[in-house]
Design a protein around this motif. Structure first.
Motif, PDB file in Angstrom:
ATOM      1  N   ASN A  21      -7.506  -5.129  -5.318  1.00  0.00           N
ATOM      2  CA  ASN A  21      -8.615  -4.791  -6.199  1.00  0.00           C
ATOM      3  C   ASN A  21      -8.323  -3.624  -7.132  1.00  0.00           C
ATOM      4  O   ASN A  21      -9.237  -3.162  -7.829  1.00  0.00           O
ATOM      5  CB  ASN A  21      -9.860  -4.452  -5.362  1.00  0.00           C
ATOM      6  CG  ASN A  21     -10.402  -5.657  -4.627  1.00  0.00           C
ATOM      7  OD1 ASN A  21     -10.464  -6.741  -5.180  1.00  0.00           O
ATOM      8  ND2 ASN A  21     -10.781  -5.463  -3.370  1.00  0.00           N
ATOM      9  N   SER A 120     -11.213  -5.831 -11.980  1.00  0.00           N
ATOM     10  CA  SER A 120     -11.888  -7.119 -11.795  1.00  0.00           C
ATOM     11  C   SER A 120     -12.191  -7.724 -13.149  1.00  0.00           C
ATOM     12  O   SER A 120     -12.731  -7.051 -14.039  1.00  0.00           O
ATOM     13  CB  SER A 120     -13.190  -6.926 -10.996  1.00  0.00           C
ATOM     14  OG  SER A 120     -13.892  -8.139 -10.862  1.00  0.00           O
ATOM     15  N   GLN A 121     -11.844  -9.006 -13.310  1.00  0.00           N
ATOM     16  CA  GLN A 121     -12.189  -9.758 -14.514  1.00  0.00           C
ATOM     17  C   GLN A 121     -11.800  -9.014 -15.800  1.00  0.00           C
ATOM     18  O   GLN A 121     -12.618  -8.810 -16.707  1.00  0.00           O
ATOM     19  CB  GLN A 121     -13.694 -10.061 -14.528  1.00  0.00           C
ATOM     20  CG  GLN A 121     -14.154 -10.903 -13.356  1.00  0.00           C
ATOM     21  CD  GLN A 121     -15.654 -11.121 -13.349  1.00  0.00           C
ATOM     22  OE1 GLN A 121     -16.410 -10.328 -13.888  1.00  0.00           O
ATOM     23  NE2 GLN A 121     -16.097 -12.205 -12.729  1.00  0.00           N
ATOM     24  N   ASN A 142     -18.358  -9.981  -7.080  1.00  0.00           N
ATOM     25  CA  ASN A 142     -17.382 -10.915  -7.646  1.00  0.00           C
ATOM     26  C   ASN A 142     -17.541 -11.051  -9.158  1.00  0.00           C
ATOM     27  O   ASN A 142     -16.633 -11.513  -9.837  1.00  0.00           O
ATOM     28  CB  ASN A 142     -17.528 -12.289  -6.989  1.00  0.00           C
ATOM     29  CG  ASN A 142     -17.120 -12.274  -5.533  1.00  0.00           C
ATOM     30  OD1 ASN A 142     -16.159 -11.610  -5.158  1.00  0.00           O
ATOM     31  ND2 ASN A 142     -17.857 -13.008  -4.704  1.00  0.00           N
TER      32      ASN A 142
END
Length: 352
Positions: A21, A120-121, A142
């Protein structure tokens, strides 16, 4: 040396999982590798990938290159790639990333936990909690907003900032004295009132508003001289209904600011304290109330309408390397809502 029951593969997998992460890839799609010797030379196209960790050690946020990987269609160039090109790529990545200064995570003047960085993303996301609470820890969401730049404020954080920004309202006091002629004599009075019990409550879920209310309480000491006799009267003073209003967030340039957007009318009430003659009370209560209302109502209204405080400085990310000085600046910034929480979103532009 492997620990009993734990293989090298297990250790590597555990380490990779711990970084899952917090790492992203910096891609250099086409790097020219030229090898020359013996009067001959050759050039190969190499794809270089730098693994970068978003790190928040010691509370300072930074980007740190961990590993360089090279891909080529010519196996004979592997040695040059691993021993020459990739070390140079790591040096270059360290130099480039050192020029990026991630600003400290701050929210008004309230204390926060050390930040936690998550990748993330296609976003590097910095998270913190209010001081005294646990630092953010997995599992993390998420999904996140898709804007290039965003900041998410929890209701708890918004209320904490609002309560800190309005704390000075509690205890605000107004004193006033006057003499009023009422025909049967002159009334001398001294009045004092104070704001207390200020309450800040959530507004609409995911919105930009807060609700506030407060009490106004005080007392009035009055005396009227009729002939040779002086009569004294004491009153309790309060506002009814409870003063209330709305505070709204707005964006001015790079600053998120809060200020009063709506305020109720302040109505003051005088209640005699003790038992008094009806004719005396009817003669002096109304003119005293009128005089006090003319002074106190606008003064207290101005105090509540004057609520204003900074909430969040939208940060820029500077890049300084040698003679190159650039800044990544959020643009087209606006309020939105994400999973019931207030967000500030926008695009990112580069200025120099």
């Amino acid at each position: 040396v492997e620990a009993p029951g734990i293989s090298t593969t297990d250790l590597v997998n555990a380490y990779v999982a711990s970084l899952e992460n917090s790492v992203f890839q910096m891609m250099m799609e086409v790097v020219a590798l030229t090898v020359a010797g013996g009067g001959q030379s050759g050039t190969d196209q190499v794809k270089v990938t730098i693994i970068v960790q978003a790190d928040a050690s010691g509370g300072k946020m930074s980007l740190r290159p961990l590993k360089a990987i090279g891909e080529t269609s010519n196996p004979s160039d592997k040695w040059f790639i691993n021993n020459v090109l990739l070390p140079q790529a790591m040096t270059m990545a360290e130099t480039l990333l050192s020029g990026i200064t991630l600003p400290p995570l701050s929210f008004a003047n309230i204390q926060l936990t050390p930040p936690t960085l998550v990748v993330s993303q296609d976003h590097v996301i910095a998270m913190a909690n209010l001081a005294g609470k646990a630092s953010p820890s997995p599992p993390f969401p998420n999904s996140w907003p898709q804007s290039a730049f965003f900041a998410i404020m929890s209701e708890d954080a918004k209320l904490t900032v609002a309560r800190a920004g309005t704390a000075s309202i509690n205890g605000k006091r107004i004193d006033h004295g006057a003499t009023i002629g009422i025909g049967i004599g002159d009334v001398h009075y001294n009045a004092s009132a104070i704001i207390n019990n200020l309450q800040i409550n959530p507004g609409s879920p995911g919105g930009t508003d807060f609700a506030f209310s407060a009490s106004i309480n005080g007392n009035v000491n009055a005396g009227i001289k009729i002939g040779c006799t002086t009569f004294g009267v004491n009153y309790n003073l309060y506002a009814q209904p409870t003063p209330h209003g709305t505070i709204n967030l707005s964006i001015n340039g790079s600053m998120v600011h809060a200020m009063t957007s709506q305020m109720s009318t302040i109505v003051l009430v005088l209640v005699p304290n003790g038992s008094f003659l009806e004719w005396l009370l009817s003669a002096i209560t109304y003119p005293i109330l009128q005089s006090i209302t003319a002074i106190f109502s606008p003064a207290f209204t101005q105090i509540f309408n004057g609520i204003g405080f900074d909430v969040f400085q939208i940060p820029t990310v500077p890049f300084n390397l040698d003679s190159v000085h650039l800044s990544v600046v959020p643009a087209n910034v606006h309020f939105s809502s994400f999973t019931g929480l207030t967000t500030i979103e926008g695009t990112a532009s580069i200025t120099g």
